[in-house]
Structures are given as structure tokens and as C-alpha cells.
Design an enzyme around this catalytic site. Structure first.
Site, PDB file in Angstrom:
ATOM      1  N   GLY A  49      38.420-120.081  11.519  1.00 32.14           N
ATOM      2  CA  GLY A  49      38.352-121.541  11.538  1.00 32.14           C
ATOM      3  C   GLY A  49      39.638-122.272  11.901  1.00 32.14           C
ATOM      4  O   GLY A  49      39.684-123.501  11.832  1.00 32.14           O
ATOM      5  N   TRP A  51      41.189-122.835  14.847  1.00 34.39           N
ATOM      6  CA  TRP A  51      41.101-123.772  15.986  1.00 34.39           C
ATOM      7  C   TRP A  51      40.307-125.011  15.599  1.00 34.39           C
ATOM      8  O   TRP A  51      40.688-126.131  15.937  1.00 34.39           O
ATOM      9  CB  TRP A  51      40.462-123.085  17.199  1.00 34.39           C
ATOM     10  CG  TRP A  51      41.413-122.251  18.001  1.00 34.39           C
ATOM     11  CD1 TRP A  51      42.543-121.635  17.563  1.00 34.39           C
ATOM     12  CD2 TRP A  51      41.320-121.964  19.409  1.00 34.39           C
ATOM     13  NE1 TRP A  51      43.154-120.971  18.595  1.00 34.39           N
ATOM     14  CE2 TRP A  51      42.421-121.147  19.736  1.00 34.39           C
ATOM     15  CE3 TRP A  51      40.404-122.285  20.403  1.00 34.39           C
ATOM     16  CZ2 TRP A  51      42.642-120.675  21.030  1.00 34.39           C
ATOM     17  CZ3 TRP A  51      40.617-121.819  21.699  1.00 34.39           C
ATOM     18  CH2 TRP A  51      41.732-121.026  22.006  1.00 34.39           C
ATOM     19  N   ASP A  67      30.014-118.729  15.471  1.00 35.50           N
ATOM     20  CA  ASP A  67      30.621-117.390  15.373  1.00 35.50           C
ATOM     21  C   ASP A  67      29.604-116.403  14.789  1.00 35.50           C
ATOM     22  O   ASP A  67      28.672-116.784  14.089  1.00 35.50           O
ATOM     23  CB  ASP A  67      31.871-117.413  14.473  1.00 35.50           C
ATOM     24  CG  ASP A  67      32.837-116.282  14.819  1.00 35.50           C
ATOM     25  OD1 ASP A  67      33.940-116.559  15.336  1.00 35.50           O
ATOM     26  OD2 ASP A  67      32.483-115.092  14.586  1.00 35.50           O
ATOM     27  N   ASP A  85      25.225-115.393  17.587  1.00 35.99           N
ATOM     28  CA  ASP A  85      25.823-114.781  18.776  1.00 35.99           C
ATOM     29  C   ASP A  85      25.593-115.733  19.953  1.00 35.99           C
ATOM     30  O   ASP A  85      24.437-116.006  20.316  1.00 35.99           O
ATOM     31  CB  ASP A  85      25.113-113.433  19.013  1.00 35.99           C
ATOM     32  CG  ASP A  85      25.634-112.695  20.229  1.00 35.99           C
ATOM     33  OD1 ASP A  85      26.309-113.312  21.079  1.00 35.99           O
ATOM     34  OD2 ASP A  85      25.351-111.487  20.328  1.00 35.99           O
ATOM     35  N   ASP A 108      37.962-118.939  21.789  1.00 35.29           N
ATOM     36  CA  ASP A 108      38.933-117.888  21.465  1.00 35.29           C
ATOM     37  C   ASP A 108      38.156-116.589  21.213  1.00 35.29           C
ATOM     38  O   ASP A 108      38.694-115.631  20.674  1.00 35.29           O
ATOM     39  CB  ASP A 108      39.698-118.326  20.202  1.00 35.29           C
ATOM     40  CG  ASP A 108      40.987-117.568  19.982  1.00 35.29           C
ATOM     41  OD1 ASP A 108      41.533-117.014  20.957  1.00 35.29           O
ATOM     42  OD2 ASP A 108      41.460-117.525  18.826  1.00 35.29           O
ATOM     43  N   LYS A 148      39.742-117.409  26.152  1.00 37.33           N
ATOM     44  CA  LYS A 148      40.664-116.262  26.088  1.00 37.33           C
ATOM     45  C   LYS A 148      40.074-115.112  26.867  1.00 37.33           C
ATOM     46  O   LYS A 148      38.863-114.874  26.813  1.00 37.33           O
ATOM     47  CB  LYS A 148      40.837-115.851  24.629  1.00 37.33           C
ATOM     48  CG  LYS A 148      41.645-114.566  24.464  1.00 37.33           C
ATOM     49  CD  LYS A 148      42.140-114.404  23.068  1.00 37.33           C
ATOM     50  CE  LYS A 148      41.075-113.948  22.111  1.00 37.33           C
ATOM     51  NZ  LYS A 148      41.579-113.902  20.730  1.00 37.33           N
TER      52      LYS A 148
HETATM   53  C1  LIG Z   1      40.235-114.210  17.494  1.00 37.51           C
HETATM   54  S1  LIG Z   1      38.819-114.671  16.594  1.00 37.51           S
HETATM   55  C2  LIG Z   1      38.869-116.434  16.697  1.00 37.51           C
HETATM   56  C3  LIG Z   1      39.926-117.066  15.844  1.00 37.51           C
HETATM   57  C4  LIG Z   1      39.765-118.572  15.737  1.00 37.51           C
HETATM   58  N1  LIG Z   1      40.066-119.214  17.010  1.00 37.51           N
HETATM   59  C5  LIG Z   1      40.659-119.158  14.691  1.00 37.51           C
HETATM   60  O1  LIG Z   1      41.648-119.817  15.031  1.00 37.51           O
HETATM   61  O2  LIG Z   1      40.356-118.981  13.494  1.00 37.51           O
HETATM   62  C6  LIG Z   1      37.531-114.265  17.711  1.00 37.51           C
HETATM   63  C7  LIG Z   1      36.142-114.553  17.145  1.00 37.51           C
HETATM   64  O3  LIG Z   1      35.172-114.436  18.205  1.00 37.51           O
HETATM   65  C8  LIG Z   1      33.946-114.100  17.584  1.00 37.51           C
HETATM   66  N2  LIG Z   1      32.968-113.652  18.584  1.00 37.51           N
HETATM   67  C9  LIG Z   1      33.060-112.584  19.398  1.00 37.51           C
HETATM   68  N3  LIG Z   1      31.953-112.462  20.145  1.00 37.51           N
HETATM   69  C10 LIG Z   1      31.135-113.499  19.793  1.00 37.51           C
HETATM   70  C11 LIG Z   1      29.837-113.903  20.206  1.00 37.51           C
HETATM   71  N4  LIG Z   1      29.147-113.214  21.129  1.00 37.51           N
HETATM   72  N5  LIG Z   1      29.291-115.005  19.646  1.00 37.51           N
HETATM   73  C12 LIG Z   1      29.975-115.690  18.689  1.00 37.51           C
HETATM   74  N6  LIG Z   1      31.216-115.350  18.253  1.00 37.51           N
HETATM   75  C13 LIG Z   1      31.785-114.266  18.793  1.00 37.51           C
HETATM   76  C14 LIG Z   1      34.362-113.028  16.584  1.00 37.51           C
HETATM   77  O4  LIG Z   1      33.389-112.863  15.574  1.00 37.51           O
HETATM   78  C15 LIG Z   1      35.699-113.576  16.064  1.00 37.51           C
HETATM   79  O5  LIG Z   1      35.531-114.254  14.833  1.00 37.51           O
END
Ligand SMILES: C[S@@+](CC[C@H](N)C(=O)[O-])C[C@H]1O[C@@H](n2cnc3c(N)ncnc32)[C@H](O)[C@@H]1O
Length: 199
Positions: A49, A51, A67, A85, A108, A148
Site C-alpha cells: 500500500g 504507492w 492486488d 488478479d 508497480d 515497472k
Molecule cells: C512490489 S509489490 C508493490 C508494492 C507497492 N507499490 C507498494 O508501494 O506498497 C508488487 C505487487 O504486485 C502484485 N501483483 C503481481 N501480479 C499481479 C496481478 N496479476 N494482479 C494484481 N496484483 C499483482 C503482487 O501481489 C505484489 O503485491
């Protein structure tokens, strides 16, 4: 090995951010003004959370976060969380229902890493491409997008594919990126809309 408890990690703890990644968005938004106060923002891959927290610091900004994982304890009138997803129709429908048009999509999101740089790169490109085309279907004209991606040989082709739909494109590695990480961010501003055959 990198130090998980590096300076940005400690700073995030001290300053009450839910992730060290928060500092990447602070830097990127300062430089590129991806979202402004009053904007509707979609945060893809928002957990835990950080961002969303940064975007919500603007008093009139609304954020929809999505997420696979729970963010937990982020109740706020201007924040809507969707557990799901983003590559599935069910979640897409929920995101569409939550807001009629977004000024900015910030992502991200990243696939789980496998230890193979090539596989991680390929999975990241595939995920980002899906998020990008979904973003294009919800962004208002003139809207902005950031995502990203894990570096690798397909990055340039992806950037080329994306930038024709926007007025401005840049790729950058923020200062808060961990040393040794092969992630970078693509920034696209001024959405022109998709041609009819790609909608
Ligand atoms: C690096 S973390 C994000 C950190 C966030 N920006 C923060 O500042 O707290 C990447 C996130 O992308 C999510 N993610 C990856 N593939 C996804 C998808 N297909 N649908 C939704 N979320 C996804 C992961 O569950 C993970 O929580």
C-alpha cells in the site's frame, strides 16, 4: 545479496510508509507529475500500500488499488481496494465498476521472481503488456501511465509498442531502487487513445 533493511527501508519505517517503494513514486511523481491533486488513480499491484498511501497524500485524489494480496488496514474514504488478479475478467470488471475513468494508472506490479533473470524478464513483459492494454481501456484522453518492468532484451520493443499511444515517454531507474535490482520504470504521458482495431 542486498541488504533488505537498507536506508530506504529504515526511512520508510521511520516515516510511516507501508513500503520502501513509496520513495520511488515520490521521486517519479515529483519529476514527471504522473498524477495531480483531484485525479482518479488506479494503482495496480498496490500491496502493501505504499504507492496508494503516497497518492492519497493529495487531499482530493481518489485511488482504486488492486492486488492479489491484501493490503490490510487501509480504510479511507478516498481509497477502494479490490482483491484480485488484474489479468482476469472478473477483476477487470470490478476495477471498471469502481470508477468511470482514470486520470492515471500507476503499476508497480511484478511477477514472483524465479531466480532466472531471463524468465523473470519474460514474465514481467507479459504482465506489463496486459496491464498496459487494460490501462489504455480505462484511461481518460490525456491520461498518464507508469509501470515497472524487469530489464531484458524485449524491453525496447515493448516501449516502442507503448509510446505510439502517448505524447511523452521516458524510462528511468529511481534512486530508491535497490542496488543490483534489474527493475526500471516506464513513464508515459498524454494518452492519445487506442486505434479502433486495438480497443
Ligand atoms: C512490489 S509489490 C508493490 C508494492 C507497492 N507499490 C507498494 O508501494 O506498497 C508488487 C505487487 O504486485 C502484485 N501483483 C503481481 N501480479 C499481479 C496481478 N496479476 N494482479 C494484481 N496484483 C499483482 C503482487 O501481489 C505484489 O503485491
Amino acid at each position: 545479496m542486498y541488504n533488505r533493511q537498507d536506508a530506504f527501508y529504515k526511512k520508510a519505517k521511520r516515516e510511516g510508509y507501508r513500503s520502501r517503494a513509496a520513495y520511488k513514486l515520490i521521486e517519479l511523481n515529483k519529476k514527471y507529475e504522473i498524477y495531480r491533486n483531484g485525479h482518479n488513480v488506479l494503482d495496480v499491484g498496490c500491496a502493501p500500500g505504499g504507492w496508494s498511501q503516497v497518492a492519497l497524500q493529495m487531499s482530493k485524489t481518489r485511488v482504486v488499488g488492486v492486488d492479489l494480496l491484501e493490503t490490510g488496514d487501509m480504510e479511507m474514504e478516498r481509497f477502494t481496494f479490490i482483491l484480485g488478479d488484474i489479468t482476469t475478467q472478473e477483476t477487470v470488471d470490478e476495477v471498471l465498476a469502481a470508477c468511470s475513468g482514470y486520470d492515471a494508472v500507476i503499476s508497480d506490479a511484478a511477477p514472483n521472481t524465479s531466480g532466472s533473470k531471463l524468465l523473470d524478464h519474460v514474465n514481467s513483459i507479459e504482465l506489463v503488456r496486459k496491464i498496459f492494454y487494460f490501462a489504455c481501456s480505462v484511461l481518460k484522453p490525456g491520461g498518464n501511465f507508469i509501470c515497472k518492468v524487469f530489464e531484458g532484451e524485449d524491453r525496447d520493443a515493448l516501449v516502442k509498442e507503448m509510446k505510439v499511444h502517448f505524447d511523452f515517454c521516458k524510462h528511468i531507474r529511481p534512486e530508491a531502487t535497490r542496488k543490483g535490482s534489474f527493475e526500471m520504470y516506464i513513464i508515459l504521458k498524454g494518452f492519445k487513445g487506442l486505434p479502433k482495431n486495438e480497443q
